[in-house]
Design a protein around this motif. Structure first.
Motif, short mmCIF file in Angstrom:
data_model
loop_
_atom_site.label_atom_id
_atom_site.label_comp_id
_atom_site.label_asym_id
_atom_site.label_seq_id
_atom_site.Cartn_x
_atom_site.Cartn_y
_atom_site.Cartn_z
N ASP A 197 65.50 51.04 39.09
CA ASP A 197 65.45 52.44 39.52
C ASP A 197 65.01 53.31 38.35
OD1 ASP A 197 67.68 52.58 37.90
OD2 ASP A 197 69.10 52.61 39.56
N LEU A 198 64.95 54.63 38.57
CA LEU A 198 64.46 55.55 37.54
C LEU A 198 65.35 55.52 36.30
CD1 LEU A 198 63.36 58.62 39.69
CD2 LEU A 198 61.94 56.80 38.73
N GLN A 199 66.65 55.38 36.50
CA GLN A 199 67.57 55.32 35.37
C GLN A 199 67.30 54.09 34.51
OE1 GLN A 199 71.95 54.49 35.89
NE2 GLN A 199 72.08 56.68 35.37
N ALA A 200 67.05 52.94 35.18
CA ALA A 200 66.76 51.71 34.45
C ALA A 200 65.42 51.81 33.72
CB ALA A 200 66.74 50.52 35.41
N ILE A 201 64.44 52.43 34.33
CA ILE A 201 63.15 52.63 33.69
C ILE A 201 63.31 53.50 32.44
CG2 ILE A 201 60.92 53.79 33.93
CD1 ILE A 201 60.84 51.18 35.30
N SER A 202 64.10 54.56 32.55
CA SER A 202 64.32 55.46 31.42
C SER A 202 64.93 54.72 30.24
CB SER A 202 65.23 56.62 31.83
OG SER A 202 64.66 57.36 32.88
N ARG A 203 65.92 53.88 30.50
CA ARG A 203 66.54 53.12 29.42
C ARG A 203 65.56 52.14 28.80
NH1 ARG A 203 70.96 52.66 33.12
NH2 ARG A 203 70.26 50.52 33.56
N ALA A 204 64.73 51.50 29.62
CA ALA A 204 63.81 50.47 29.12
C ALA A 204 62.76 51.04 28.18
CB ALA A 204 63.15 49.76 30.29
N ILE A 205 62.35 52.29 28.40
CA ILE A 205 61.28 52.86 27.56
C ILE A 205 61.80 53.96 26.65
CG2 ILE A 205 59.50 52.31 29.27
CD1 ILE A 205 59.56 55.21 30.18
N ASP A 206 63.15 54.06 26.56
CA ASP A 206 63.79 55.05 25.68
C ASP A 206 63.37 56.47 26.03
OD1 ASP A 206 65.09 53.04 24.30
OD2 ASP A 206 63.47 52.84 22.81
N GLY A 207 63.21 56.75 27.31
CA GLY A 207 62.83 58.08 27.74
C GLY A 207 64.01 58.84 28.33
N THR A 208 63.76 60.08 28.72
CA THR A 208 64.77 60.94 29.33
C THR A 208 64.35 61.26 30.75
OG1 THR A 208 65.31 61.93 27.19
CG2 THR A 208 65.99 63.12 29.17
N CYS A 209 65.20 60.93 31.69
CA CYS A 209 64.88 61.23 33.10
C CYS A 209 65.20 62.68 33.40
CB CYS A 209 65.68 60.31 34.02
SG CYS A 209 65.25 60.51 35.76
N VAL A 210 64.22 63.37 33.97
CA VAL A 210 64.39 64.78 34.38
C VAL A 210 64.31 64.80 35.90
CG1 VAL A 210 63.55 67.12 34.11
CG2 VAL A 210 63.26 65.48 32.24
N PRO A 211 65.44 64.65 36.61
CA PRO A 211 65.40 64.55 38.08
C PRO A 211 65.15 65.90 38.73
CG PRO A 211 67.67 64.49 37.30
CD PRO A 211 66.81 64.52 36.07
N ARG A 241 62.97 66.36 42.59
CA ARG A 241 62.97 65.93 44.00
C ARG A 241 63.63 64.56 44.19
NH1 ARG A 241 58.49 68.57 47.22
NH2 ARG A 241 57.75 70.26 45.92
N LEU A 242 63.51 63.71 43.20
CA LEU A 242 64.06 62.35 43.28
C LEU A 242 65.18 62.21 42.26
CD1 LEU A 242 60.76 60.25 43.50
CD2 LEU A 242 62.17 61.12 45.37
N GLY A 243 66.26 61.51 42.66
CA GLY A 243 67.38 61.30 41.77
C GLY A 243 67.18 60.11 40.87
N GLU A 244 68.07 59.96 39.89
CA GLU A 244 67.96 58.89 38.91
C GLU A 244 68.15 57.51 39.53
OE1 GLU A 244 69.34 60.76 34.66
OE2 GLU A 244 70.91 60.04 36.00
N ARG A 245 68.84 57.43 40.66
CA ARG A 245 69.12 56.14 41.28
C ARG A 245 68.05 55.75 42.32
NH1 ARG A 245 72.07 53.39 38.17
NH2 ARG A 245 72.65 52.05 39.93
N THR A 246 66.94 56.49 42.36
CA THR A 246 65.87 56.15 43.30
C THR A 246 65.17 54.87 42.86
OG1 THR A 246 65.48 58.50 43.72
CG2 THR A 246 63.76 56.96 44.42
N PRO A 247 65.06 53.87 43.73
CA PRO A 247 64.39 52.62 43.34
C PRO A 247 62.89 52.83 43.14
CG PRO A 247 64.92 52.58 45.67
CD PRO A 247 65.58 53.81 45.11
N VAL A 248 62.30 51.99 42.31
CA VAL A 248 60.88 52.10 41.94
C VAL A 248 60.11 50.95 42.56
CG1 VAL A 248 59.25 52.11 40.01
CG2 VAL A 248 61.47 53.25 39.78
N ASP A 249 58.90 51.24 43.08
CA ASP A 249 58.12 50.16 43.67
C ASP A 249 56.69 50.08 43.19
OD1 ASP A 249 56.93 52.31 44.92
OD2 ASP A 249 56.84 51.37 46.89
N ALA A 305 60.27 55.32 44.53
CA ALA A 305 59.54 56.17 43.59
C ALA A 305 58.27 55.47 43.13
CB ALA A 305 60.41 56.47 42.38
N THR A 306 57.18 56.22 43.09
CA THR A 306 55.92 55.73 42.53
C THR A 306 55.73 56.41 41.18
OG1 THR A 306 54.92 55.38 44.70
CG2 THR A 306 53.44 55.60 42.81
#
Length: 496
Positions: free
Chosen positions: A4-18, A20-28, A45-46
Motif C-alpha cells: 500500500d502507499l504506506q509501505a511504498i513510502s517506507r521502502a523509498i524513504d519518502g513522506t506520504c501526503v494523503p 483523496r487516497l489514504g495511506e492504506r490504499t493498495p497499489v497496483d 492506487a496508480t
C-alpha cells in the motif's frame, strides 16, 4: 496485494501526503507522468513519476479549464472540485519536496509521496520492482493456498475445501449447485447464504457485503454450481485469484463422483438383480451392507433436462447416509432406500427449488421384502407418473386412486392375466414400445383424439391408425367401457 502507499513510502524513504487516497490504499501499478492516461482500478492506487514542474503545469492547466477564480464565492481552494481530470485520482511520487509542490497538490487535493531518496529513472525502476515483487509474492500465496486446498480436498472433500478457503480469505464461502441449492458453507450465517443465492441467481435484492465475489464452478455450457465468497481482507486481488482457483478445484471434486460407464453398467446390473428378486437379491443386498428385511422403491424424474437428477440424488443420499442403490437410464432415476429414510428423501425433494422454474418429481412405492422388490419398483414408477401428470413434487403409491390399490392386491395368476392382454403389443425387443405408449396416452386423455395426438406429437390420422392396430392385435375395442377398463388395468399392472 499487501503493498500500500504506506509501505511504498517506507521502502523509498519518502513522506506520504494523503489527500483523496489514504495511506492504506493498495497499489497496483506505476506510470510515467507523460504516459499516464487513467487510473486502472478505482479501488487501487496508480503511482505516477516524473518532473515536478511538469506536474504543477498540468495541475494548473486543469484548474484553469475549470471554474474561473473570478467567480463569486471562489476562495481559491478547489481541492474538493471534480473537474474529471483522472490525474487527480493518481499518486505522484518524487524525490522533490518543495513548498510550491505541496501547495499545488493541496489546491488540487492530490495524494503524493514526496522526498524519496531516489529520483528520475532510478525511482521509477525501484517502484516497478517493488510492485513486481509484490505481485510475485501474491502469486506465491495463491499457489501455496491451492496446494493446501488440494491436500485438504484429498482428506475431506468439498466440505473441507470450503472451510479452508473461508479461513484463508478471512471471511466466508458458500457453494451452491447449478439450481442455487446450498451444497456447503463456512463462516456464513443465514443472511450470508441468502445473499449468496441472490447474487448467483441474479435476484434483485440488496447485497450486504461490499467484498462479495461470484465465481462459476464449471463452464457456462456445463455449469456445476456457484462459489460465492466475501473477504474482510484488503487484498482483493489475492482473494479473487484464490477463489477462482478454488472454483476450478471444486469443479473437479464435484465431477469426481460422476460414475463411469463401468459403474453405470454395474448399477444397472444391481437393480436388475433386485428386480428379479429371490435369494440372489437378498444376498446381493447383504454384500452391499444392507441387512434390512424390506426396502422402499423410489423413482426420481423431471420434465426438463436442465436438472442433473443423478448428481442431485447422489448428494441427497450422501446427506442421508444412505447406500447408493440406484440406476439411471434414458428415463427417471430409480432405486431403493431404507424404509425410515423414504420420508426424509421426500422432504429433500419438497424443499428443492431449482433455478428457472424447473421441478423434480419423486414417486415412492410401498415397503417390500428384499426378495420381492420388483412390485415396489413398479409402484414407485406409477406414483412418479401420477406426480408428473398432476404437477406434484412427491407422490406416494399408497395415496394413489383405488384402481392402483386394487392392482396391489392382485398377485400370481390374476395379475399375469391382466398383463398378458398387452403381450401382442410388444415389439421385437420384447418392450411394449410405441403402441403401449400410444394406448396409455389415449386412455389417459379419455379417448380424446386431438389431445392424444398433441401429446404424442403425431397427426390425428396416425393416431387413429395406431388405435385400430392395437384393437386388432389385442381384440379389445376402445368403444366399449369394459375393454377400456381392462386395457387401463393391464397398463398399470405392467407398470406402463
Amino acid at each position: 496485494m499487501a503493498l500500500d502507499l504506506q509501505a511504498i513510502s517506507r521502502a523509498i524513504d519518502g513522506t506520504c501526503v494523503p489527500r483523496r487516497l489514504g495511506e492504506r490504499t493498495p497499489v497496483d501499478g506505476v506510470s510515467p507522468l507523460e504516459a499516464f492516461v487513467v487510473v486502472g482500478n478505482p479501488e487501487y492506487a496508480t503511482l505516477v513519476t516524473g518532473d515536478e514542474e511538469e506536474l504543477m503545469r498540468r495541475l494548473a492547466a486543469a484548474r484553469a479549464g475549470g471554474s474561473s477564480p473570478d467567480d463569486a464565492g471562489d476562495t481559491g481552494d478547489d481541492r474538493n472540485e471534480d473537474d474529471g481530470d483522472p490525474l487527480l485520482g493518481a499518486v505522484f511520487v518524487s524525490d522533490a519536496d518543495t513548498p510550491a509542490l505541496r501547495a499545488a497538490l493541496e489546491r488540487r487535493g492530490m495524494t503524493a509521496i514526496l522526498g524519496a531518496r531516489l529520483g528520475g529513472a532510478a525511482l521509477h525502476a525501484t517502484l516497478s520492482a517493488l510492485i513486481a515483487d509484490d505481485r510475485a509474492a501474491a502469486d506465491r500465496l495463491v499457489t501455496a493456498g491451492i496446494n493446501v486446498l488440494t491436500q485438504v480436498a484429498r482428506r475431506g472433500g468439498v466440505t473441507a475445501v470450503i472451510a479452508e478457503l473461508a479461513h484463508r480469505l478471512d471471511g466466508w464461502a458458500v457453494l451452491l449447485d447449478a439450481q442455487g441449492q446450498l451444497i456447503g458453507s463456512a463462516g456464513a450465517g443465514r443472511l450470508h447464504v441468502s445473499d449468496a443465492v441472490a447474487v448467483a441467481l441474479g435476484r434483485p435484492v440488496r447485497v450486504r457485503h461490499v467484498g462479495l465475489q461470484l465465481h462459476h464452478v464449471g463452464s457456462d455450457s456445463d455449469l456445476a454450481g456457484y462459489l460465492v465468497v466475501a473477504t474482510r481482507s484488503r487484498s482483493r486481488t489475492h482473494s479473487r485469484d484464490l477463489a477462482a482457483q478454488s472454483a476450478a478445484l471444486l469443479d473437479l471434486l464435484l465431477r469426481t463422483h460422476d460414475p463411469s460407464l463401468t459403474e453405470h453398467l454395474g448399477r444397472e446390473a444391481l437393480i436388475a438383480t433386485l428386480d428379479a428378486g429371490g435369494p440372489p437379491a437378498r444376498d446381493l443386498l447383504r454384500r452391499w451392507e444392507v441387512h434390512e428385511p424390506s426396502l422402499t422403491a423410489f423413482a426420481l424424474g423431471a420434465k426438463t433436462r436442465t436438472v442433473d437428477l443423478e448428481r442431485l440424488l447422489r448428494r441427497w443420499l450422501d446427506e442421508l447416509g444412505a447406500e447408493h442403490i440406484f440406476a439411471s437410464g434414458s428415463g427417471p432415476v430409480r432405486g431403493f432406500v431404507r424404509n425410515e429414510l423414504a420420508e426424509e428423501l421426500a422432504e429433500l425433494a419438497e424443499a428443492l427449488r431449482p433455478m428457472g422454474g424447473a421441478r423434480v418429481h419423486l414417486g415412492l412405492g410401498a415397503p417390500a421384502p428384499a426378495e420381492t422388490l420388483a412390485q415396489s419398483a413398479v409402484q414407485a414408477r406409477q406414483a412418479l407418473d401420477t406426480a408428473l401428470e398432476d404437477g406434484e413434487t412427491v407422490h406416494r403409491y399408497t395415496r394413489l386412486p383405488t384402481v392402483d390399490l386394487v392392482l396391489s392386491s392382485l398377485t400370481g395368476t390374476p395379475s399375469d392375466a391382466l398383463t398378458s392382454l398387452l403381450d401382442p403389443l410388444r415389439d421385437a425387443s420384447g418392450a411394449h414400445g410405441e403402441l403401449g405408449r400410444t394406448l396409455r396416452v389415449f386412455l389417459s386423455e379419455h379417448g380424446g383424439h386431438r389431445s392424444s395426438a398433441r401429446r404424442l406429437g403425431i397427426h390425428r390420422q396416425t393416431l387413429a391408425s395406431r388405435i385400430r392396430r392395437i384393437e386388432g392385435l389385442t381384440g379389445l375395442s376402445m368403444d366399449r367401457a369394459d375393454d377400456r377398463t381392462a386395457a387401463w388395468l393391464a397398463l398399470r399392472a405392467a407398470g406402463l
